[in-house]
Design a protein around this motif. Structure first.
Motif, mmCIF file in Angstrom:
data_model
loop_
_atom_site.group_PDB
_atom_site.id
_atom_site.type_symbol
_atom_site.label_atom_id
_atom_site.label_comp_id
_atom_site.label_asym_id
_atom_site.label_seq_id
_atom_site.Cartn_x
_atom_site.Cartn_y
_atom_site.Cartn_z
ATOM 1 N N LYS A 51 3.936 -7.961 2.751
ATOM 2 C CA LYS A 51 4.568 -8.077 3.774
ATOM 3 C C LYS A 51 6.744 -8.428 3.656
ATOM 4 C CE LYS A 51 1.527 -9.667 6.826
ATOM 5 N NZ LYS A 51 0.461 -8.490 8.059
ATOM 6 N N ALA A 52 6.159 -8.526 2.015
ATOM 7 C CA ALA A 52 7.521 -7.763 1.699
ATOM 8 C C ALA A 52 8.380 -6.554 1.052
ATOM 9 C CB ALA A 52 8.292 -8.815 0.705
ATOM 10 N N GLN A 53 7.062 -5.794 1.392
ATOM 11 C CA GLN A 53 7.371 -4.531 1.192
ATOM 12 C C GLN A 53 8.003 -3.592 2.022
ATOM 13 O OE1 GLN A 53 4.004 -2.329 -0.344
ATOM 14 N NE2 GLN A 53 4.187 -3.359 -2.577
ATOM 15 N N SER A 54 8.841 -2.556 2.004
ATOM 16 C CA SER A 54 9.671 -2.443 3.427
ATOM 17 C C SER A 54 8.384 -0.912 3.998
ATOM 18 C CB SER A 54 11.192 -1.282 3.039
ATOM 19 O OG SER A 54 10.858 -0.371 2.182
ATOM 20 N N VAL A 55 8.509 -0.979 5.595
ATOM 21 C CA VAL A 55 7.274 -0.166 6.098
ATOM 22 C C VAL A 55 7.789 1.471 5.359
ATOM 23 C CG1 VAL A 55 5.804 0.344 7.899
ATOM 24 C CG2 VAL A 55 6.954 -1.970 7.392
ATOM 25 N N GLU A 56 8.943 1.425 5.459
ATOM 26 C CA GLU A 56 9.899 2.731 5.203
ATOM 27 C C GLU A 56 9.580 3.772 4.144
ATOM 28 O OE1 GLU A 56 11.362 0.068 5.575
ATOM 29 O OE2 GLU A 56 12.673 0.687 8.068
ATOM 30 N N VAL A 57 8.935 2.808 2.900
ATOM 31 C CA VAL A 57 8.938 3.866 1.820
ATOM 32 C C VAL A 57 7.411 4.536 2.119
ATOM 33 C CG1 VAL A 57 8.570 4.033 -0.600
ATOM 34 C CG2 VAL A 57 10.294 2.062 0.563
ATOM 35 N N GLU A 58 6.626 3.688 2.611
ATOM 36 C CA GLU A 58 5.387 4.275 2.703
ATOM 37 C C GLU A 58 5.037 5.036 3.780
ATOM 38 O OE1 GLU A 58 0.786 2.767 3.572
ATOM 39 O OE2 GLU A 58 2.360 0.866 3.558
ATOM 40 N N GLU A 59 5.884 5.020 5.085
ATOM 41 C CA GLU A 59 6.140 6.285 5.420
ATOM 42 C C GLU A 59 6.656 7.128 5.127
ATOM 43 O OE1 GLU A 59 7.937 4.720 9.022
ATOM 44 O OE2 GLU A 59 6.799 3.712 9.863
ATOM 45 N N ALA A 60 7.080 7.245 4.349
ATOM 46 C CA ALA A 60 8.072 8.502 3.711
ATOM 47 C C ALA A 60 6.814 8.858 3.318
ATOM 48 C CB ALA A 60 8.834 7.901 2.986
ATOM 49 N N ALA A 61 6.392 8.505 2.037
ATOM 50 C CA ALA A 61 4.946 9.132 1.743
ATOM 51 C C ALA A 61 4.192 9.605 2.709
ATOM 52 C CB ALA A 61 4.412 7.727 1.105
ATOM 53 N N ASN A 62 3.634 9.392 3.692
ATOM 54 C CA ASN A 62 2.420 9.221 4.933
ATOM 55 C C ASN A 62 3.604 11.427 5.083
ATOM 56 O OD1 ASN A 62 0.649 9.441 6.768
ATOM 57 N ND2 ASN A 62 2.073 8.054 7.685
ATOM 58 N N ILE A 63 4.730 10.913 5.341
ATOM 59 C CA ILE A 63 5.417 11.732 5.773
ATOM 60 C C ILE A 63 5.120 13.398 5.064
ATOM 61 C CG2 ILE A 63 7.182 13.443 6.958
ATOM 62 C CD1 ILE A 63 7.949 9.770 7.799
ATOM 63 N N ASP A 64 5.895 12.605 3.643
ATOM 64 C CA ASP A 64 5.077 13.768 2.405
ATOM 65 C C ASP A 64 3.495 14.280 2.252
ATOM 66 O OD1 ASP A 64 7.824 13.740 1.917
ATOM 67 O OD2 ASP A 64 7.777 12.502 -0.103
ATOM 68 N N GLY A 65 2.741 13.088 2.817
ATOM 69 C CA GLY A 65 1.929 14.423 3.281
ATOM 70 C C GLY A 65 0.644 13.335 2.704
ATOM 71 N N ALA A 66 1.067 12.067 2.301
ATOM 72 C CA ALA A 66 -0.143 11.606 0.975
ATOM 73 C C ALA A 66 -0.875 10.811 1.836
ATOM 74 C CB ALA A 66 0.807 11.358 0.121
ATOM 75 N N ASN A 67 -2.347 10.855 1.148
ATOM 76 C CA ASN A 67 -3.327 10.037 2.082
ATOM 77 C C ASN A 67 -3.453 8.784 1.847
ATOM 78 O OD1 ASN A 67 -5.103 10.219 -0.446
ATOM 79 N ND2 ASN A 67 -5.785 11.864 -0.224
ATOM 80 N N VAL A 68 -4.326 8.203 2.456
ATOM 81 C CA VAL A 68 -4.023 6.758 2.013
ATOM 82 C C VAL A 68 -4.895 6.232 0.515
ATOM 83 C CG1 VAL A 68 -5.857 4.204 2.955
ATOM 84 C CG2 VAL A 68 -5.525 6.472 4.260
ATOM 85 N N GLY A 69 -5.549 6.706 0.003
ATOM 86 C CA GLY A 69 -5.973 6.583 -1.614
ATOM 87 C C GLY A 69 -4.363 6.373 -2.601
ATOM 88 N N GLN A 70 -3.372 7.296 -2.034
ATOM 89 C CA GLN A 70 -2.623 7.852 -2.401
ATOM 90 C C GLN A 70 -1.290 7.323 -2.595
ATOM 91 O OE1 GLN A 70 -2.216 12.327 -1.358
ATOM 92 N NE2 GLN A 70 -2.742 13.254 -2.918
ATOM 93 N N TRP A 98 -2.024 3.533 -3.918
ATOM 94 C CA TRP A 98 -2.537 4.042 -5.681
ATOM 95 C C TRP A 98 -0.656 4.382 -6.261
ATOM 96 C CZ3 TRP A 98 -5.153 1.834 -9.670
ATOM 97 C CH2 TRP A 98 -4.663 2.475 -10.623
ATOM 98 N N PHE A 99 0.626 5.057 -5.575
ATOM 99 C CA PHE A 99 1.268 5.684 -6.312
ATOM 100 C C PHE A 99 2.384 4.719 -5.571
ATOM 101 C CE2 PHE A 99 -0.937 9.282 -7.387
ATOM 102 C CZ PHE A 99 -1.376 9.445 -8.089
ATOM 103 N N VAL A 100 2.170 4.572 -4.328
ATOM 104 C CA VAL A 100 3.547 3.702 -3.302
ATOM 105 C C VAL A 100 3.494 2.026 -3.376
ATOM 106 C CG1 VAL A 100 5.285 3.334 -1.381
ATOM 107 C CG2 VAL A 100 4.249 5.492 -2.035
ATOM 108 N N THR A 101 2.151 1.531 -2.837
ATOM 109 C CA THR A 101 1.896 0.119 -2.732
ATOM 110 C C THR A 101 1.344 -1.203 -4.137
ATOM 111 O OG1 THR A 101 0.757 1.123 -0.471
ATOM 112 C CG2 THR A 101 0.516 -1.593 -1.348
ATOM 113 N N LEU A 102 0.950 -0.131 -4.819
ATOM 114 C CA LEU A 102 0.612 -1.506 -5.875
ATOM 115 C C LEU A 102 1.568 -1.083 -6.891
ATOM 116 C CD1 LEU A 102 -3.482 0.107 -6.394
ATOM 117 C CD2 LEU A 102 -1.816 -2.708 -5.309
ATOM 118 N N PRO A 103 1.949 -0.065 -7.387
ATOM 119 C CA PRO A 103 3.383 -0.277 -7.986
ATOM 120 C C PRO A 103 4.420 -1.189 -7.968
ATOM 121 C CG PRO A 103 2.725 1.975 -7.720
ATOM 122 C CD PRO A 103 2.109 1.740 -7.212
#
Lengths: 300, 304
Positions: free
Chosen positions: A189-208, A211-216
């Motif tokens: 919950k403390a993670q900002s939504v923007e980072v994941e949205e940015a990755a989403n716009i860049d075309g990263a799928n759920v798994g990516q 693995w590359f945004v949320t977990l790190p």
């Protein structure tokens, strides 16, 4: 001592504050000296002695430790404990992290599901052990289901060692994952939504994205929970006491179980203290590793 | 639950009905995205329902077994023909059970009250008063958090045995009063209170006890409530220390009693009735203080 000069009043006020401080801390300090500091020092001292039930003490030096390192039971129990930790820790990490990830994505009912998943945490390991003994029984519901699909009865608590340790780990995971799940959820919950949205716009799928945004981003929290659960894993006792009694044939004879046996079945207090010190060393190393890597981050 | 969830879900996408409704008329891509989100949500609810059922099932089984008539073939192969409270009544009539229950109540409640009181006093001094050795006291208390209880089990037992505390409730309670986590958490809380409060109290001429009772205690209620819940749960569910000290029924707690019942040949409904009773206080606390418990774990990481 009360003087009317300014510096004197100043000093006496300080003295009064100090007096009050000491007075307020005193009850706690007495309790801690008696029941924490003294036993900690006592544990170290006793591990160097042969301490009999009637109070006879004989200084042995490091004999208890050399005996421990030659004791097949000790290596057996250390192996059991390490094996248990090796099953328990990845399992509880996966379940609690998985639960938190699902809850985090949930828009509605997340409070309800969070509560439902957390309820087992309120139970004791004894309660958990009782109900899971029934579930794991040869004629229990789990074997009933397995027999129905033709997998035959499985000896969850009396069979092969890895099976028994795995079954015990399942019980502890069931009882304990709610806590870690909430810690993970707070981290997510403390993670900002923007980072994941940015990755989403860049075309990263759920798994990516995971693995590359949320977990790190969650790494500090993951490490914090990892250390805590490892410490808990090393302390396993209650479920073993209730479910297997260390058996079959020492298959679940953990370090704490051995400590309990040596201390309160054979009343070999000095030797039992040496086992306690080994556990302390393990926990201390884990705590120091945690502190070293995550000073300040963990207690946010 | 799933069905209900789905029907409501289709009405309000992602819990934001008006937004989604507006967006639907504006851009088709947003509509598509909302549909996908809606499908994901439905999946999430379905998966979580399955997980929740398997998590709760063992507890439901305890309740059903506790209420099943004795001697009747029941779970897992059949549902009980009727539910009865006779197991619970019977277990209360088993001589020692009420004693175990009472011991657990005393062990948990008395510990909570004394720990919170002494820890608050110490925390107030450690947070607000300057005195020689303050930091040494604070850090030596906090350092004990790194020592697992099992490592000091034997010396603590010998100490209590030396004080003739074995098989007594006070022998059970005394060592648990040294609760470093309580001191630490309350101190952090008091440290963050505004200085003006204490200055104002001093100007008003409030003595130290008055300041403590009229200002500190009311202000730290949130952290006290949190600790009360957790210390109660730790004590109520504790096994190893009560097992070592409460060797006879005089000081045997419910958890220890349950563990002994489980090794004896007691019928399943009886042991489940006892287990069920032991779980009721924890469940009641949770039902009433759920939000509080969740919030305190996620913010401070209280751990038993």
């Amino acid at each position: 001592m009360s003087t009317t000069t300014a510096p004197g009043r100043f000093a006496s006020r300080h003295r009064k504050e100090a007096m009050v401080g000491i007075l307020f801390v005193l009850p706690t300090l007495i309790i801690f000296v008696l029941f924490k500091f003294l036993p900690i020092a006592g544990a170290g001292a006793m591990s160097l002695t042969r301490y009999r039930l009637n109070g006879d003490v004989e200084f042995l030096g490091v004999d208890n430790y050399t005996r421990l390192f030659q004791d097949a039971n000790f290596w057996q129990s250390l192996g059991v404990t390490l094996g248990y930790v090796a099953i328990f820790v990845p399992l509880i990490m996966a379940v609690s992290l998985g639960g938190a990830l699902l809850l985090n994505k949930l828009v509605r009912y997340s409070g309800t599901f969070r509560a439902l998943l957390f309820v087992p945490y309120l139970s004791s390991f004894v309660l958990a052990g009782i109900i899971w003994t029934w579930i794991f029984a040869v004629d229990g519901p789990l074997n009933g289901a397995l027999t129905a699909v033709g997998a035959g009865p499985v000896l969850f608590l009396s069979g092969e060692q890895w099976l028994v340790l795995g079954s015990l780990a399942v019980v502890s995971v069931w009882k304990g994952f709610g806590y870690s799940m909430l810690i993970f959820l707070a981290g997510l919950k403390a993670q900002s939504v923007e980072v994941e949205e940015a990755a989403n716009i860049d075309g990263a799928n759920v798994g990516q994205r995971l693995w590359f945004v949320t977990l790190p981003l969650l790494k500090p929290v993951i490490f914090f929970v990892l250390v805590i659960e490892t410490i808990i894993g090393f302390q396993v006792f209650d479920t073993i006491y209730v479910m297997t009694g260390g058996g079959p044939a020492h298959a679940s004879y953990s370090l704490i179980y051995m400590l309990f046996d040596v201390g309160f079945k054979f009343f070999d207090f000095g030797y039992a203290s040496a086992i306690g010190l080994v556990l302390f060393a393990i926990v201390l190393i884990l705590s120091l590793v945690q502190r070293y890597f995550f000073e300040g981050k963990a207690d946010q | 639950m799933t069905q209900l969830a789905e029907s409501e879900e289709s009405q309000r996408v992602g819990g934001l009905p008006t937004q989604a409704g507006k967006q639907r008329n504006i851009r088709p891509t947003v509509k598509l995205k909302a549909k996908r989100q809606q499908r994901t949500q439905r999946w999430l609810v379905a998966v979580l329902t399955v997980i929740s059922i398997s998590t709760i099932a063992p507890l439901v089984a305890i309740i059903v077994l506790a209420l099943s008539p004795e001697g009747e073939p029941t779970l897992p192969y059949a549902l009980p023909s009727s539910l009865t409270f006779e197991n619970i009544v019977r277990i209360f009539n088993v001589g020692t059970f009420p004693r175990w229950l009472w011991n657990s109540v005393v062990y948990s409640v008395v510990s909570v009250v004394i720990v919170l009181f002494t820890a608050s006093m110490a925390a107030y001094a450690l947070a607000r008063k300057r005195f020689p050795g303050r930091n040494l006291v604070l850090w030596s208390i906090v350092a004990t958090l790194m020592v697992p209880m099992q490592a000091t089990l034997i010396p603590t037992f010998i100490l209590i045995a030396g004080m003739d505390g074995v098989n007594t409730l006070w022998g059970l309670i005394l060592p648990t009063l040294a609760n470093a986590q309580a001191v630490f958490l309350i101190r952090q809380f008091i440290r963050d209170l505004p200085d003006e409060l204490f200055d104002a109290a001093k100007i008003d001429g409030a003595g130290e006890w008055r300041t403590f009772f009229a200002i500190v205690i009311p202000l730290i209620k949130p952290v006290l409530a949190t600790l009360a819940i957790f210390v109660f749960l730790w004590h109520w569910n504790d096994l190893l220390w009560p097992l070592v000290v409460g060797q006879s029924d005089a000081a045997r707690t419910l958890t220890v009693g349950l563990a002994t019942l489980n090794t004896e040949t007691v019928s399943t409904p009886s042991i489940m009735a006892a287990a069920f009773i032991s779980f009721i206080p924890c469940l009641v606390i949770f039902i009433f203080l759920q939000r509080h418990i969740v919030a305190s774990i996620t913010s401070s990481g209280v751990k038993g």
